[in-house]
Design a protein around this motif. Structure first.
Motif, PDB file in Angstrom:
ATOM      1  N   PRO A  92      -4.555   2.808  -4.196  1.00 50.69           N
ATOM      2  CA  PRO A  92      -3.125   3.126  -4.311  1.00 50.69           C
ATOM      3  C   PRO A  92      -2.286   1.898  -4.675  1.00 50.69           C
ATOM      4  O   PRO A  92      -2.525   0.802  -4.177  1.00 50.69           O
ATOM      5  CB  PRO A  92      -2.772   3.635  -2.906  1.00 50.69           C
ATOM      6  N   GLU A  93      -1.307   2.109  -5.565  1.00 55.07           N
ATOM      7  CA  GLU A  93      -0.403   1.023  -5.939  1.00 55.07           C
ATOM      8  C   GLU A  93       0.566   0.691  -4.812  1.00 55.07           C
ATOM      9  O   GLU A  93       1.085  -0.413  -4.725  1.00 55.07           O
ATOM     10  CB  GLU A  93       0.386   1.402  -7.185  1.00 55.07           C
ATOM     11  N   GLY A  94       0.811   1.670  -3.951  1.00 51.07           N
ATOM     12  CA  GLY A  94       1.747   1.468  -2.851  1.00 51.07           C
ATOM     13  C   GLY A  94       1.452   2.449  -1.739  1.00 51.07           C
ATOM     14  O   GLY A  94       0.484   3.214  -1.790  1.00 51.07           O
ATOM     15  N   GLY A  95       2.300   2.448  -0.728  1.00 54.72           N
ATOM     16  CA  GLY A  95       2.101   3.333   0.409  1.00 54.72           C
ATOM     17  C   GLY A  95       1.136   2.744   1.417  1.00 54.72           C
ATOM     18  O   GLY A  95       0.709   1.584   1.315  1.00 54.72           O
ATOM     19  N   LEU A  96       0.784   3.551   2.410  1.00 57.84           N
ATOM     20  CA  LEU A  96      -0.015   3.061   3.537  1.00 57.84           C
ATOM     21  C   LEU A  96      -1.314   3.838   3.709  1.00 57.84           C
ATOM     22  O   LEU A  96      -1.948   3.730   4.756  1.00 57.84           O
ATOM     23  CB  LEU A  96       0.817   3.150   4.827  1.00 57.84           C
ATOM     24  N   ALA A  97      -1.713   4.626   2.692  1.00 61.47           N
ATOM     25  CA  ALA A  97      -2.908   5.449   2.850  1.00 61.47           C
ATOM     26  C   ALA A  97      -3.623   5.631   1.524  1.00 61.47           C
ATOM     27  O   ALA A  97      -3.028   5.490   0.441  1.00 61.47           O
ATOM     28  CB  ALA A  97      -2.549   6.815   3.439  1.00 61.47           C
TER      29      ALA A  97
END
Length: 487
Positions: free
Chosen positions: A418-423
């Motif tokens: 993932p490029e971002g987020g927490l999962a």
């Protein structure tokens, strides 16, 4: 050529880097209709001389514009505004009065139905692969409690223990205005903001005002289940729109709009839940144009904008919406600590006032003292330091998490970093029964979803969200050892 010397104002005292300032100015010129699709941008040499900055800084700004999907480079010709972007008419000056606009979306200021809360599962297992939550051990709780105690001891702090504004602490609303301006280019005033107890309260309040029973709201085929349930409780019908690697399929939505009345669109353009994909800039602009044409509201859920690890994140739809069709919902709980219920919703002043009236019926106000403490944390820079520190740590954890996934589960799990987020959105081999896997993991001290939460009437993947942010590298290794033993 446009008068770029006066249009692009550089602030060398700002914490925002020069190339991002230049990039953001060009984005504003494009979204305001000043620059049209296929318009040529000045050469890096010419622009650097005009605005008095290094030529390499201009090149970096152009590279950022291209990476965000606003511009394109043509060999031996130069840099152009992306030809595929929709044509945007020049914006009118915003109206200053609070009455409902004749051009914006339509909403109803009536609220009758109660909201049924579902019980939350409290994890008691030693190790938890959660849905993608922040690590509360990183949050500067001591500093927050210090400010909380300090305010409670001051003579004027006693006033915060009395009834206050249903819209929330004015100091926190001012702090969030500055925060949104600095991080998202979203220029709003305190009267545009109501403080909520997390993003879920914002979704509920917005749905109650915008939707009537039997109205239709467009949501993704894959979507945040709790939001879908909220709309159903309101009596709305869900129109499922496909979601691919570029986010919600706006072309498909356009076809639906030609034969069906859509009252609102619920969207998570950044790190879509559950799949984690990001909506392209081309689709964002087209969605805004459709909202203007068909007069529907956009409920933009931007729960973890602050956690983006590679390129600078796209601006939210709310930052480039010039027709007041976007209700923007954010959360501090998702970036600080889930149990500290602080979120916010941004919208037209009249809509926010109506939201406050509804909120007053179900929850008179938030914890004013806690809100004031958070305001101090924003003002003294503690929140910004926390975000920077967390971002660095979460990126390291993401990389370690994904390396282990690739090495240990290449035959069982497919995923994209993932490029971002927490999962991570993890698609499991069809031969793996996720319910049995979750049950067996619990017996060995590991809590992991069985995937049922993400399923709906049209979406049934053999997949789960695997949160990496709340696990140290050592904890991740222990969790994967248990998971591997089950397989």
């Amino acid at each position: 050529m446009l008068p770029y010397k006066s249009l692009i104002q550089i602030d060398r005292q700002s914490s925002i880097t020069l190339y991002i300032q230049v990039c953001n100015t060009f984005i504003s010129l494009i979204t305001s209709g000043t620059l049209k699709p296929s318009d040529v941008l000045p050469s890096s040499r010419v622009l650097s001389e005009l605005i008095g900055i290094n030529r390499n800084t201009v090149k970096l700004a152009y590279e950022e514009l291209i990476s965000q999907g606003w511009a394109e480079s043509v060999d031996r010709k130069g840099v152009f505004v992306l030809s595929k972007l929709p044509i945007i008419t020049k914006i009118k000056l915003p109206e200053t009065h609070k009455n409902q606009s004749q051009e914006g979306f339509i909403w109803t200021n009536s609220f009758e139905k109660e909201f049924a809360l579902s019980a939350k599962i409290i994890h008691k297992d030693p190790i938890v692969i959660d849905d993608g939550f922040p690590d509360v051990r990183l949050a500067p709780i001591d500093q927050l409690m210090r400010e909380y105690r300090s305010l409670s001891r001051k003579f004027y702090g006693k006033n915060f223990l009395k009834y206050g504004s249903t819209m929330g602490s004015e100091n926190l609303r001012i702090a969030i205005c500055n925060y949104l301006s600095n991080t998202r280019g979203l220029l709003v005033s305190p009267e545009n903001i109501i403080i909520t107890k997390g993003s879920q309260m914002g979704i509920y309040l917005a749905s109650q005002l915008i939707l009537n029973p039997n109205d239709t709201i467009a949501v993704g085929i894959s979507s945040f289940t709790t939001a879908d349930d909220t709309f159903k409780y309101r009596g709305a019908n869900l129109e499922r729109i496909p979601v691919d690697d570029n986010g919600m399929d706006v072309d498909f939505l356009q076809e639906v709009l030609q034969h069906k009345k859509i009252k609102a669109v619920y969207i998570i353009p950044h790190h879509h839940c559950p799949t984690g994909v990001t909506m392209s800039m081309e689709r964002r602009l087209k969605l805004l144009n459709l909202a203007k044409e068909y007069r529907f509201a956009i409920i933009e859920d931007d729960y973890d904008f602050d956690f983006h690890y590679d390129n600078k994140p796209y601006l939210p739809l709310a930052s480039i919406d010039h027709n007041q069709n976007v209700i923007y919902i954010g959360s501090i709980s998702k970036t600080f600590a889930p149990a500290l219920r602080i979120g916010f919703m941004v919208g037209p002043p009249a809509f926010i006032e109506a939201t406050a009236s509804l909120r007053k019926m179900i929850d008179r106000q938030g914890d004013t003292l806690l809100e004031e403490a958070f305001a101090v944390m924003f003002e003294n820079g503690e929140m910004e330091r926390h975000f920077r520190k967390s971002l660095k740590i979460y990126k390291q954890r993401r990389n370690h998490f994904c390396e282990l996934l690739s090495a240990d589960f290449k035959n069982e799990i497919e995923f994209r970093i993932p490029e971002g987020g927490l999962a991570v959105w993890a698609n499991f081999n069809e031969s793996i029964n996720l319910i049995k896997m979750s049950d067996e993991a619990a017996k060995k001290g590991l809590s992991i979803s069985n995937g049922n939460f993400y399923k709906n009437d049209t979406f049934s993947p053999n997949a789960v969200r695997m949160g990496f942010a709340s696990l140290t590298e050592n904890e991740t290794e222990k969790a994967f050892t248990i998971l591997k033993s089950i397989f």
